[in-house]
Enzyme design. Structure first.
Site, PDB file in Angstrom:
ATOM      1  N   SER A 132      29.426  48.376  47.859  1.00  0.00           N
ATOM      2  CA  SER A 132      29.676  48.910  46.629  1.00  0.00           C
ATOM      3  C   SER A 132      30.770  49.851  46.715  1.00  0.00           C
ATOM      4  CB  SER A 132      28.388  49.751  46.357  1.00  0.00           C
ATOM      5  OG  SER A 132      28.241  50.091  45.075  1.00  0.00           O
ATOM      6  N   ASP A 212      24.932  41.065  39.374  1.00  0.00           N
ATOM      7  CA  ASP A 212      25.437  42.517  39.769  1.00  0.00           C
ATOM      8  C   ASP A 212      25.571  43.075  38.632  1.00  0.00           C
ATOM      9  OD1 ASP A 212      25.982  44.708  40.969  1.00  0.00           O
ATOM     10  OD2 ASP A 212      27.288  43.856  42.543  1.00  0.00           O
ATOM     11  N   HIS A 241      22.558  43.619  44.336  1.00  0.00           N
ATOM     12  CA  HIS A 241      23.396  44.809  44.716  1.00  0.00           C
ATOM     13  C   HIS A 241      22.983  45.665  45.721  1.00  0.00           C
ATOM     14  CE1 HIS A 241      27.146  47.221  43.961  1.00  0.00           C
ATOM     15  NE2 HIS A 241      26.308  48.125  44.217  1.00  0.00           N
TER      16      HIS A 241
END
Length: 266
Positions: A132, A212, A241
């Site tokens: 991320s 996502d 995610h």
């Protein structure tokens, strides 16, 4: 090796230290001090937000075992994204943390570079694994310090552009440091850093989620078009995610497969 000794090797060690004046949590598989070992390569995980390293334990343990326990696998939390032990405060020196803006996004990038400078010998080769916002941090680390001996950077579910435009905009985390950092992400993660990507393309692996909401599939198609020769993958396994919550082992198995050829000659 006796089974008991092997089992001990597979246990993670947890450490807390101050870096850039803020408490930082480390999760380590393998050697705890690289200056006292012959290890010449380190896997370093840079987490998402909140940057809690405990979420990555299964993922990291699988990586450590998959490569025959030859390489240490560490994760470093974001500054202030952990509960300090009783003997430590959240901040060691408030002047340092405030003057360096350590809890903001740029401060967290400098925090990771400072950690490497203080705890990882300069000649250590690195496999950086970002998740991320950790992917954005890694790209900026590579831009700011091109002398880092990065063998490969694996960018999982990368939030490296247009974050405020994503359909499920929200500030992640519940603690103040995570929320402060999240707010900065929305303002600062705008354009993809194509110059750094182009300069390091052969060292990068991108892995985009198919569903996502932080990083829509269109972003995968866009970067694939801009860098057709890059190692840019779209998830076909239905991982979400927040893969660390239920698919850490599966993700680590995939990363192991991707890296086999890069590590076979070390």
């Amino acid at each position: 090796m006796e089974m008991g000794a092997e089992g001990d090797m597979d246990k993670a060690s947890v450490e807390h230290l101050y870096c850039c004046g803020a408490v930082t949590e480390l999760l380590k598989f393998g050697p705890r001090d690289l200056r006292r070992t012959s290890a010449k390569l380190l896997f370093l995980v840079i987490p998402g937000n909140p940057g809690v390293v405990g979420f990555y334990k299964t993922f990291m343990q699988t990586l450590y075992q998959s490569f025959g326990r030859r390489y240490p696998v560490w994760a470093v939390s974001h500054a202030g994204h952990c509960n300090p032990p009783d003997a430590m405060d959240m901040v060691e020196d408030s002047y340092v943390t405030e003057s360096r803006g350590v809890f903001g996004l740029q401060g967290q990038i400098d925090h990771k570079l400072s950690f490497l400078q203080q705890h990882v010998p300069r000649d250590t080769r690195l496999v950086l694994i970002g998740h991320s916002i950790g992917c954005y941090i890694i790209l900026d680390m590579m831009r700011k310090d091109p002398g880092l001996k990065v063998l490969k950077s694996v960018l999982l579910f990368p939030t490296i552009e247009r974050m405020a435009a994503t359909p499920h905009f929200r500030v992640p985390g519940h603690e103040s440091n995570a929320m402060y950092m999240g707010g900065q992400e929305m303002r600062m993660v705008l354009e993809r850093d194509n110059a750094t990507i182009r300069h390091n393309l052969n060292k990068l692996v991108f892995y985009y989620g198919a569903t996502d909401h932080w990083c829509p599939v269109q972003y995968y198609h866009d970067i694939k078009k801009d860098f057709p020769t890059g190692d840019i993958r779209l998830c076909e396994s239905g991982l979400r995610h927040a893969f660390v919550l239920d698919a850490g082992k599966r993700m680590a198995d995939m990363v192991t497969e991707w890296l086999q050829s890069d590590l076979k000659d070390l």
